[in-house]
Design an enzyme around this catalytic site. Sequence first.
Site, PDB file in Angstrom:
ATOM      1  N   PHE A 383       6.309  -0.765  -5.091  1.00 21.96           N
ATOM      2  CA  PHE A 383       5.112  -1.606  -5.035  1.00 21.96           C
ATOM      3  C   PHE A 383       4.050  -1.220  -6.066  1.00 21.96           C
ATOM      4  O   PHE A 383       2.849  -1.367  -5.807  1.00 21.96           O
ATOM      5  CB  PHE A 383       4.509  -1.576  -3.623  1.00 21.96           C
ATOM      6  CG  PHE A 383       5.540  -1.657  -2.532  1.00 21.96           C
ATOM      7  CD1 PHE A 383       6.506  -2.648  -2.539  1.00 21.96           C
ATOM      8  CD2 PHE A 383       5.576  -0.724  -1.513  1.00 21.96           C
ATOM      9  CE1 PHE A 383       7.474  -2.730  -1.547  1.00 21.96           C
ATOM     10  CE2 PHE A 383       6.538  -0.782  -0.511  1.00 21.96           C
ATOM     11  CZ  PHE A 383       7.492  -1.790  -0.529  1.00 21.96           C
ATOM     12  N   CYS A 384       4.456  -0.763  -7.216  1.00 21.24           N
ATOM     13  CA  CYS A 384       3.522  -0.341  -8.264  1.00 21.24           C
ATOM     14  C   CYS A 384       2.499   0.645  -7.722  1.00 21.24           C
ATOM     15  O   CYS A 384       1.328   0.640  -8.122  1.00 21.24           O
ATOM     16  CB  CYS A 384       2.830  -1.547  -8.901  1.00 21.24           C
ATOM     17  SG  CYS A 384       3.951  -2.570  -9.873  1.00 21.24           S
ATOM     18  N   ALA A 385       2.956   1.492  -6.810  1.00 23.89           N
ATOM     19  CA  ALA A 385       2.141   2.576  -6.256  1.00 23.89           C
ATOM     20  C   ALA A 385       3.073   3.751  -6.013  1.00 23.89           C
ATOM     21  O   ALA A 385       3.193   4.271  -4.904  1.00 23.89           O
ATOM     22  CB  ALA A 385       1.448   2.140  -4.971  1.00 23.89           C
ATOM     23  N   CYS A 403       9.438   0.119 -11.155  1.00 20.03           N
ATOM     24  CA  CYS A 403       8.623  -0.616 -10.194  1.00 20.03           C
ATOM     25  C   CYS A 403       9.452  -1.696  -9.514  1.00 20.03           C
ATOM     26  O   CYS A 403       9.875  -2.660 -10.147  1.00 20.03           O
ATOM     27  CB  CYS A 403       7.429  -1.238 -10.910  1.00 20.03           C
ATOM     28  SG  CYS A 403       6.100  -1.740  -9.817  1.00 20.03           S
TER      29      CYS A 403
END
Length: 461
Positions: A383-385, A403
């Site tokens: 989740f791009c985290a 990602c």
Amino acid sequence: MSVSTSVPTVPADRSVRRDIPEPLPVLGRDVTVPLVTGGEVTYAALDYAASAPALQRVWDDVAAYAPYYGSVHRGAGYLSQLSTDLFENARGTVAEFLDCRAEDQVVFTRSTTDSLNLLARALPADCQVFVFETEHHASLLPWRDARVTYLDAPRTPERAVATLERALADRDPHGPALVCVTGASNVTGELWPVRELAAAAHVHGARIVLDAAQLAPHHPVSVRDLDVDWVAFSGHKLYAPFGSGVLAGRADWLREAEPYLAGGGASRTVARRADGSVDVRWHESAARHEAGSPNVIGAYAVASACAALTEAGFDDLVARERHLIRKVRAGLAEVPEVRVLSLFGDDAPRVGVLSFVVAGWNSSHFAAALSAEYGIGVRDGLFCAHPLVRTLLGGDPQSQGECGAPEAAPGEKSLNAIRVSFGAGTPDEHVDRFVAAVRELVREGAKWTYRTEDGRCVPAV
């Protein structure tokens, strides 16, 4: 110290169905998709945290304006003047939506990512930036040219404030500083103690920018009440089409910085010098960072979404979302193999975003089966985290990974998760179908065979 999260006042529990407001009309609510097992089903869009469907009201407003499209700020013709008024009025609508201060600027950008990169370009010399490892990459990465202090993931809101206070107390007190923090996590949906973090930043002479990409579509955001210096958010998460975003807040750093883009619109005057070079005077208004022909339709769409959410009433929107959150959490709790990810604990206030893993399943395989066999769209991956998800899953937050891409084949363990997210346009049927599908997949397994193709788990054909 007691730390609260910024949640509007709504009735504590609306358990009777007739008291729950109806979902807002959105595009795509009647779209049908094919199932790999045969037949079609109405698509259940449960990936709002990535991009929410456009509100029907927003689409209608854009369609009504489209025949009157014209270039802004540069035309004497009627359509240009009309478009200029519409563009500038949109700026005012956004400022009102965010409860901005009178002296604040509203800059239209492409997205939250673009907004925060713009602010990163405007940082004063020798500015120190403080950011938690829990941030989305849009908030984590733009500060590479500054002195950055990355803070470990806190396990309570109180710990978040204490961690920031210690870090700020240890910094050079004479230089400028900026804190960047999310309002609601794009992984867990948990609300962050923004008001308390802003107070801590200001006590230590720092400024703060709020990444409201996941907060603004779900809860009211008041620049004044939260006492933040800037707010950034994206139109495509606020029920508007792609390609528009906002950076709103204090004007001084923006006014003193070189334009984010150099070109027409950002410049007031341009003249040749005697030595043959070019002398430029830049605008001091928001136009300074809006060079080129702006995305007028995008700005108008964002303003339309702001107006639509305000008119719908956040009390009702929050009440409905809490109703859906209870449904999802109760349903997942009945499946022992499911573990919901949380940073602050199960009872932490949150928006309609939940991530989870399923014992015995690769997350990409599970998400692919939900889509192919049930017509349910969720998200899988990091989740791009990346640092946050790996921390929550017990992995190394410094490990690298693509990602959203799986790192294991169907049936193999991976350090990825599944995310379900919903909002103002989500009907009860979608979350009911999701919960039933999770239960059936865990109990009976997938009905189809899947394979890995280009880093994705897809049905085998």
